[in-house]
Design a protein around this motif. Structure first.
Motif, PDB file in Angstrom:
ATOM      1  N   HIS A 138      -3.097   9.786  -4.759  1.00 24.93           N
ATOM      2  CA  HIS A 138      -3.980   9.597  -3.049  1.00 24.93           C
ATOM      3  C   HIS A 138      -3.681  10.008  -2.522  1.00 24.93           C
ATOM      4  N   PRO A 139      -3.831  10.301  -1.012  1.00 27.26           N
ATOM      5  CA  PRO A 139      -3.763  11.302  -0.010  1.00 27.26           C
ATOM      6  C   PRO A 139      -2.729   9.863   1.094  1.00 27.26           C
ATOM      7  N   GLN A 140      -2.949   9.564   0.529  1.00 24.59           N
ATOM      8  CA  GLN A 140      -2.026   8.086   1.646  1.00 24.59           C
ATOM      9  C   GLN A 140      -1.813   7.541   1.210  1.00 24.59           C
ATOM     10  N   GLU A 141      -2.474   7.260  -0.017  1.00 25.96           N
ATOM     11  CA  GLU A 141      -1.563   5.193  -0.665  1.00 25.96           C
ATOM     12  C   GLU A 141      -0.639   5.748  -1.379  1.00 25.96           C
ATOM     13  N   ASP A 142       0.777   4.745  -1.996  1.00 25.92           N
ATOM     14  CA  ASP A 142       1.089   4.694  -2.821  1.00 25.92           C
ATOM     15  C   ASP A 142       0.215   5.003  -4.419  1.00 25.92           C
ATOM     16  N   CYS A 143      -0.692   5.151  -5.135  1.00 30.91           N
ATOM     17  CA  CYS A 143      -1.671   5.357  -5.626  1.00 30.91           C
ATOM     18  C   CYS A 143      -1.205   6.517  -6.674  1.00 30.91           C
ATOM     19  N   ILE A 144      -0.993   6.392  -7.858  1.00 26.56           N
ATOM     20  CA  ILE A 144      -2.134   7.528  -9.195  1.00 26.56           C
ATOM     21  C   ILE A 144      -2.525   7.869  -9.895  1.00 26.56           C
ATOM     22  N   ALA A 145      -3.521   8.315  -9.967  1.00 25.93           N
ATOM     23  CA  ALA A 145      -4.370   8.098 -10.743  1.00 25.93           C
ATOM     24  C   ALA A 145      -3.819   9.015 -12.333  1.00 25.93           C
ATOM     25  N   THR A 146      -4.028   8.700 -13.664  1.00 27.59           N
ATOM     26  CA  THR A 146      -3.828   9.277 -14.592  1.00 27.59           C
ATOM     27  C   THR A 146      -4.983   9.687 -15.318  1.00 27.59           C
ATOM     28  N   GLY A 147      -5.621  10.099 -16.255  1.00 28.87           N
ATOM     29  CA  GLY A 147      -6.686  10.710 -16.913  1.00 28.87           C
ATOM     30  C   GLY A 147      -5.808  10.840 -18.960  1.00 28.87           C
ATOM     31  N   HIS A 148      -6.716   9.944 -18.942  1.00 28.12           N
ATOM     32  CA  HIS A 148      -6.470  10.442 -21.121  1.00 28.12           C
ATOM     33  C   HIS A 148      -7.499  10.457 -21.917  1.00 28.12           C
ATOM     34  N   ALA A 149      -6.686  10.747 -22.696  1.00 26.64           N
ATOM     35  CA  ALA A 149      -7.468  11.776 -23.888  1.00 26.64           C
ATOM     36  C   ALA A 149      -8.768  10.600 -24.513  1.00 26.64           C
ATOM     37  N   ASP A 150      -8.297   8.919 -24.078  1.00 20.37           N
ATOM     38  CA  ASP A 150      -9.334   8.778 -24.923  1.00 20.37           C
ATOM     39  C   ASP A 150     -10.560   8.206 -23.459  1.00 20.37           C
ATOM     40  N   GLY A 151     -11.136   8.861 -22.642  1.00 25.57           N
ATOM     41  CA  GLY A 151     -11.089   8.626 -21.595  1.00 25.57           C
ATOM     42  C   GLY A 151     -11.058   7.302 -20.837  1.00 25.57           C
ATOM     43  N   LYS A 152     -10.016   7.222 -20.719  1.00 28.36           N
ATOM     44  CA  LYS A 152      -9.171   6.249 -19.986  1.00 28.36           C
ATOM     45  C   LYS A 152      -9.090   6.722 -18.470  1.00 28.36           C
ATOM     46  N   VAL A 175       0.532  -1.312  -0.001  1.00 28.75           N
ATOM     47  CA  VAL A 175       0.218   0.481  -0.074  1.00 28.75           C
ATOM     48  C   VAL A 175       0.747   1.253   0.320  1.00 28.75           C
ATOM     49  N   LYS A 176       2.276   1.460   0.653  1.00 32.11           N
ATOM     50  CA  LYS A 176       2.980   1.950   0.677  1.00 32.11           C
ATOM     51  C   LYS A 176       3.853   1.664   0.496  1.00 32.11           C
ATOM     52  N   ALA A 177       5.037   2.277  -0.026  1.00 34.72           N
ATOM     53  CA  ALA A 177       6.525   2.113  -0.525  1.00 34.72           C
ATOM     54  C   ALA A 177       7.198   1.848   0.798  1.00 34.72           C
ATOM     55  N   GLY A 178       7.666   0.740   0.730  1.00 34.19           N
ATOM     56  CA  GLY A 178       8.434  -0.154   2.552  1.00 34.19           C
ATOM     57  C   GLY A 178       7.618   0.121   3.650  1.00 34.19           C
ATOM     58  N   GLY A 179       5.820   0.309   3.292  1.00 29.71           N
ATOM     59  CA  GLY A 179       5.209  -0.490   4.115  1.00 29.71           C
ATOM     60  C   GLY A 179       5.287  -1.821   4.129  1.00 29.71           C
ATOM     61  N   GLN A 180       4.713  -2.721   5.211  1.00 28.92           N
ATOM     62  CA  GLN A 180       4.742  -3.973   5.534  1.00 28.92           C
ATOM     63  C   GLN A 180       2.581  -4.293   4.970  1.00 28.92           C
ATOM     64  N   GLU A 181       1.708  -3.392   5.019  1.00 29.14           N
ATOM     65  CA  GLU A 181       0.594  -3.990   4.745  1.00 29.14           C
ATOM     66  C   GLU A 181       0.546  -3.737   3.193  1.00 29.14           C
TER      67      GLU A 181
END
Lengths: 692, 557
Positions: free
Chosen positions: B212-226, A269-275
């Motif tokens: 994402h405010p808490q996880e390592d996740c990035i959302a990207t929008g694309h020109a074809d609607g994806k 879930v987070k880089a380096g995290g355990q979860e």
């Protein structure tokens, strides 16, 4: 390459059977695959994904589950209720043990391959011990509950088993045989649309997570000890049919009935995290129909569907470099020759799973320019249909060059027919007194004068049978390799002058026998790859061999050594584009008038190899293109001369099942367009598409 | 007398409110948005303009709450300054002069005393870089902020194309088909690129990014609607992404909810889509938001969402996807065919608004009063589709009657003249008469007889068309008691002059004379008998405009 009059045959109505289940053996890098007609095939990934072994099906023997156990032993189980061990040397089912639980829906081997668990129609899960010598022995019954057991998975430690049935999952303690946990899978569905939820596939991870895929299109992750749902992903509106976990348990692949496969990955879930959490990542849509079987190898996702396709999709991030292993592969047609051709009589014999068809080629009296379609003066004619009796499927078949003999073999019978052509009418007579041979025959080959029939048999032996006019036969001799082997012969080639016979057995040894003295002549130096096709040149008696890694060798039989041309090719190496082709060469033929021309073909191309021309040199930067004929034709004269090379490739005919030279001016190609195959399949799951 | 100073243009209204993402104040009481050179503060509860922060001399490009004092606000502008405001009192606290055009502003709680801005790279056209600017704490109103350090090169100029991740650990930026992620702690830059197009005709060009405010996740929008959700991007090779697809065209903005449990996306479909990021890919929709969604933002407590639209509107939405409030500025119509007309009743400026609508815009409060649907047909967002559009509008002297002309040009011309009556009860215009094909060709001009004293029955409308005639329309009293409407309009007189195209018309002040221009000639007609009084020739060239002067019965052309 010279111009040919091409018979473009498209009337071979072959429909390959759908893929039912698969099992991957990690050590040997072999994939066992069972089709819906009961046929079992083994693909060797180390030998460029070549279909190494094929065991034809049986009408009553359906295979619902396959697994490798105790090293390289392959077991299958099906609705007949038997557990069958396959003899991969003699290519036939070896022993069968009744499970006594009705039809078997699932089977799984534990991690060390010592025990097999089967799930039966009556709701029982039974354990069988794999006996070291061969076969299996009943060990014990586990707790039985109502409802067929559709899928099974062992905990990697071998202490527990997860079993999926309709509406629930059970976790069984192997030692005590008790049900340790019972999880209802459809309790999260609103009451109004409650219908039965079939758990199609299940996986048990070492962390104690049970993953299930069900007919609601969900992939669910359960904590087995508490029986709680951890995560649920809906991947499809139709069923999620199959599931496979990678060895490291950080990635799974799911196949759905809409033809799509999805990958899930366990990501932090987070880089380096355990979860960590399971995240649905990549969707792939390679199939049009149900994906009944998936396999997760360390570097690729493999899926097999009812559309008969086997798709190998490499995971780009796991492949070190771009190249051969990084390419997507699709196999629909078998790597075996199903067509035999009577050159003189211009007949084609097509082999189906349970019958043979004999066709006469059409003919024309017109001539035309390059690329023109000539009008037929006589249409191709369906002469004969031979139905094999009994439930067994046909192993191999052959028609003699004169067209008057047809032979085929099933697992327990060998049939030889004498075909009499009287004008337009045709009559078939079964040849009586066929010698009792060791069966099945794995390959049949007629001598070019139609006087002898060579029958490939197990333990590396080849039987030579003399065909006698007007319809009789006599067993002349059995040729055996001097050192002996356990593997069956799967390819044969005889020389035009009737002096030599080459035979390839399952251990990829090529033996050459002298037919004059019925003696072993020599052995071609062993090469570490499977032989896909071989042929003996009619005038020079050179043996031409193609291997599954796309290498080509020419071996002089009289001199018992590789020819100078072959050495030159090996020294310079073949072109990269030639080596990176997908499918193996399945047939080799020679031009009777031009001794330097060799005709080779695989599924996607036809190649006339002109040995008198230089081979294309593999440049260090691999920038050289292997120009094919249609591009070459558009080039200017000097450029064409510069680009001229020995490999004259034609990709006009695809997908190609068979190609042969009838004479020096006449070529026959047998195509099976993919559209024709898909037209034979039932309609796929209806899917709503935006804008329609 | 004071010598006239150099002419100075003061932009006082009508500016686009979608220059930057709108920002909610703490507690979601106020909404702050950039509007032209100003920052406007609206009350979320009453949608009234509360505060106008003026001070920048060019377009404001970024508005961000100060991370350490939530009652203060940073704003950046193309004039090269960052200003710190106390927005509740409307006081400018500090001005930091950076000296470059600032195209976007990001303020992070994790980085003390510095903000991130996008500036053009000096010496190169159309290349931009993300730099961090150190804001000195020294006292004083005007400061120089010259301590710049480059974080990312080659970023997109749009503020949507860069986003900061969880706790400011990394920054993600997209441009064309490339995504670059820079980790501040590890000082590691990862680049990922997609193929520009794929076999199925998708267009993989990135349009926006959110983290994402808490996880390592990035959302990207694309020109074809994806929408792609990237994970594991701290590995150069083993990164992975999953795809969400609902939009049929460009994804214009993305925003994660406060906890990251849902993702909001908007595009030209004018539908706000809420994706529940949990395991099951469920989504909720808020459709019919009027026009393309340019920006999506979320209040810091998560109770309100806010979408900025291309038609200069801000919509405030409750977190349960219920429409709450709307703030509408001047709509920039694609083509102002009606010209500028003043409504005599409200003194509002009337012009084309949304497609097929007439907007009433109040100049004083810089707000749209209301929008009148003239065409009354669904507008379909599709390129290359000919749809009805409003081309002419005229008010009667007291604003009691409104005449509109709409046209649609396919192979044939479709014209409609509509006459609207102001209903005192409902305080809006009601359709009174609809006349199909009032002329055979385009209507060039239209005017009412502007007579203050006269009664309704003397009201007249003149239309001139390219079919070489002008027509006079009068009110008829319907005698039929069954009929619901007692008044309706019909044609009274058709006049022409030598088959010239009629181009303009106007009445004299007392309404006794009508002047109609026919290409190069002005004709004057008696409005009671419809006799041609006289003609004036105006060689050479066609008459493009005409106005009657009030006192001297003189006509200027």
């Amino acid at each position: 390459m010279g111009e040919f009059e091409v018979h473009r045959v498209r009337f071979f109505g072959l429909v390959p059977a759908g893929v039912r289940c698969m099992a991957y053996q990690h050590n040997g890098r072999r994939l066992a695959l069972a089709r819906t007609d009961g046929a079992v095939e083994v693909y060797n990934f180390a030998a460029n994904y070549y279909m190494e072994k094929a065991i034809p099906g049986h009408q009553t023997r359906s295979v619902e589950a396959l697994c490798w156990a105790a090293g390289e032993r392959l077991f299958g189980a099906g609705l007949s209720g038997d557990i069958t061990e396959y003899d991969l040397e003699r290519l036939r089912p070896a022993r069968a043990v009744d499970g006594f639980g009705g039809p078997i829906w699932s089977m799984a081997a534990n991690n060390d391959g010592t025990r097999l668990a089967i799930g039966c129609e009556d709701g029982s899960v039974k354990l069988f011990q794999v006996v070291p010598g061969g076969g299996v022995q009943f060990e014990k019954n586990l707790d039985r509950q109502k409802g067929r057991v559709l899928c099974l998975s062992w905990h990697p430690s071998g202490t527990h088993l997860a079993a999926g049935s309709i509406d629930f999952i059970r976790v069984l303690d192997v030692h005590s045989g008790r049900t340790a946990q019972r999880i209802m899978v459809n309790c999260h569905v609103p009451k109004s649309k409650k219908r039965e939820c079939v758990v199609w596939s299940i996986a048990f991870l070492s962390s104690g997570t049970v993953i299930s895929s069900d007919s609601f299109g969900r992939v669910q992750f359960w904590d087995w000890e508490r029986g709680t749902l951890q995560d649920s992903h809906t991947v499809s509106s139709s069923a999620a049919l199959s599931l496979a976990v990678s060895e490291k348990e950080d990635s799974i692949v799911v196949g759905t009935s809409a033809g799509a496969t999805y990958q899930f990955q366990l990501l932090p879930v987070k880089a380096g995290g355990q979860e960590k959490r399971w995240v649905r990542t990549k969707p792939f849509q390679h199939h049009t129909h149900d994906v009944r079987a998936v396999v997760h190898t360390p570097t690729a996702l493999i899926s097999g569907g009812l559309d008969a396709q086997l798709v190998i999709r490499p995971l780009m991030e796991k492949v070190q470099k771009k190249g051969y292993d990084a390419a997507l592969r699709k196999f629909t047609l078998p790597h075996r020759r199903l067509v035999s051709c009577a050159r003189k009589a211009r007949l084609l014999l097509f082999q189906f799973s349970q019958h043979l068809e004999l066709w006469r080629l059409g003919s024309t009296n017109k001539t035309g320019k390059d690329g023109e379609t000539l009008p037929l003066s006589r249409m191709p004619e369906h002469l004969l249909q031979l139905k094999s009796k009994g439930p067994e499927h046909i192993y191999c078949s052959c028609v003699s060059p004169c067209g008057s003999w047809i032979a085929y073999s099933t697992a327990s019978r060998f049939h030889l027919y004498r075909v009499q052509h009287e004008g337009d009418s045709i009559s078939v007579k079964k040849v009586p007194g066929v010698p009792k041979l060791l069966l099945p025959a794995y390959q049949l080959q007629c001598a070019s004068d139609s006087g002898r029939l060579f029958i490939a048999s197990d333990r590396g032996s080849v039987h030579v049978v003399q065909l006698l006019e007007p319809g009789g036969c006599k067993h002349l001799h059995t040729l055996r390799p001097p050192a002996g082997t356990r593997e069956a012969v799967y390819l044969l080639a005889s020389s035009a002058d009737g002096n030599w016979l080459a035979a390839v057995s399952g251990d990829w040894e090529v033996h050459v026998y002298s037919l004059k003295h019925f003696k072993h002549h020599c052995t071609v130096p062993t090469y570490s790859c499977a032989v896909t096709a071989l042929a003996i040149h009619p005038t020079t008696n050179n043996l031409f061999i193609s291997y599954s890694d796309q290498q080509l060798f020419e071996f002089s039989i009289p001199e018992k050594q590789y020819t100078a041309w072959s050495r030159a090719v090996q020294n310079s190496g073949l072109h990269k584009l030639w080596l990176e082709r997908d499918s193996p060469i399945t047939h080799i033929a020679f031009n009777p008038k031009n001794t330097s021309q060799v005709l080779l073909h695989d599924v996607y191309m036809l190649c006339v190899l002109d040995k008198s021309l230089p081979c294309p040199q593999p440049l260090p930067d691999d920038s050289a293109v292997l120009v094919n004929q249609s591009t070459l034709k558009q080039l200017s004269e000097p450029a064409r001369r510069r680009q001229l090379h020995a490999f004259k490739i034609c990709k006009k005919f695809q997908p190609l099942l068979f190609a042969d030279l009838l004479d020096e001016r006449c070529l026959v190609t047998v195509e099976r367009p993919a559209l024709d195959i898909s037209a034979q399949l039932p309609p796929p799951v209806q899917q709503k598409k935006f804008g329609t | 007398m004071v010598a006239p100073a150099a002419l100075r243009v003061v932009r006082c209204g009508g500016r686009a409110m979608h220059g930057a993402r709108a920002v909610f104040s703490v507690g979601a009481r106020f909404l702050l948005c950039a509007s032209g050179d100003f920052v406007k503060m609206y009350s979320v509860a009453t949608e009234e303009l509360v505060q106008l922060l003026r001070g920048h001399s060019d377009l404001v490009t970024g508005v961000q709450l100060a991370p350490h004092n939530r009652l203060q606000l940073y704003s950046s502008s193309l004039d090269g300054t960052i200003k710190l405001w106390d927005f509740t009192d409307g006081i400018l606290i500090k001005t930091f002069t950076v000296g470059y055009q600032l195209l976007a502003l990001y303020a992070l709680p994790s980085s003390e005393d510095s903000v991130f801005v996008i500036i053009p790279k000096s010496g190169e056209r159309d290349t931009f870089q993300l730099v961090s600017v150190k804001l000195t704490k020294a006292a004083g109103q005007d400061m120089e902020a010259k301590e710049l350090s480059v974080v990312l090169e080659g970023v997109d100029a749009s503020p949507k194309c860069t986003a900061f991740g969880r706790e400011g650990e990394y920054v993600a930026s997209v441009k064309d088909v490339n995504l670059q992620v820079y980790f501040f702690k590890q000082k590691q830059l990862n680049r990922f690129s997609l193929r520009a197009t794929n076999k199925k005709g998708g267009n993989n060009v990135f349009t926006c990014v959110a983290c994402h405010p808490q996880e390592d996740c990035i959302a990207t929008g694309h020109a074809d609607g994806k929408i792609r959700l990237w994970r594991n991007f701290n590995h150069k090779k083993e990164y992975t992404f999953s795809t969400l697809h609902w939009h049929h065209d460009k994804v214009l903005d993305l925003a994660f909810s406060l906890e990251g449990t849902s993702l909001l996306s908007g595009g030209v479909e004018s539908v706000l889509v809420q994706w529940h990021c949990g395991s099951d890919c469920k989504r909720d929709f808020l459709p019919r938001l009027g026009s393309a969604i340019e920006y999506v933002s979320i209040s810091s407590d998560g109770t309100f969402y806010c979408t900025s639209h291309t038609d200069n509107r801000i919509t405030i939405i409750n977190s349960n996807l219920r429409f709450s409030k709307t703030i509408q500025g001047l709509i920039k119509a694609r083509d102002v065919k009606t010209g500028l007309v003043v409504d005599p009743r409200t003194k509002a400026l009337v012009l084309n608004g949304e497609p097929g609508h007439l907007q009433f815009y109040c100049l004083q409060s810089d707000k749209q009063l209301y929008s009148l649907d003239i065409v009354q047909q669904e507008y379909i967002h599709q390129a290359g589709l000919n749809q009805s559009d409003l081309v002419r509008v005229a008010f009667s002297a007291q604003g009691k009657w409104l005449a509109t002309v709409e046209e649609r040009e396919e192979t044939d011309l479709e014209l409609q003249l509509k006459l609207w009556f102001f209903d005192e009860e409902t305080q809006s215009f009601k359709l009174n008469t609809r006349i199909s094909m009032p002329h055979e060709d385009h209507i060039t001009a239209m005017c009412f007889r502007d007579t203050d004293e006269m009664e309704d029955d003397s009201l007249m409308l003149v239309t001139t068309g390219r079919d070489c005639v002008f027509k006079v329309w009068v009110i008829l009293e319907d005698t039929d008691p069954e009929a619901q409407q007692s008044l309706s309009w019909s044609c009274d007189f058709v006049g022409s002059y030598h088959s010239y195209q009629a181009t303009n018309c106007c009445f004299s002040e007392d309404g006794s004379l009508l002047a109609v221009s026919f290409e190069e000639t002005v004709t004057v007609w008696d409005s009671s008998t419809w006799d041609l009084k006289c003609t004036f020739c105006h060689p050479p060239g066609k008459i493009s405009g005409m106005e009657c002067s009030p006192q001297r019965r003189r006509s200027a052309t």
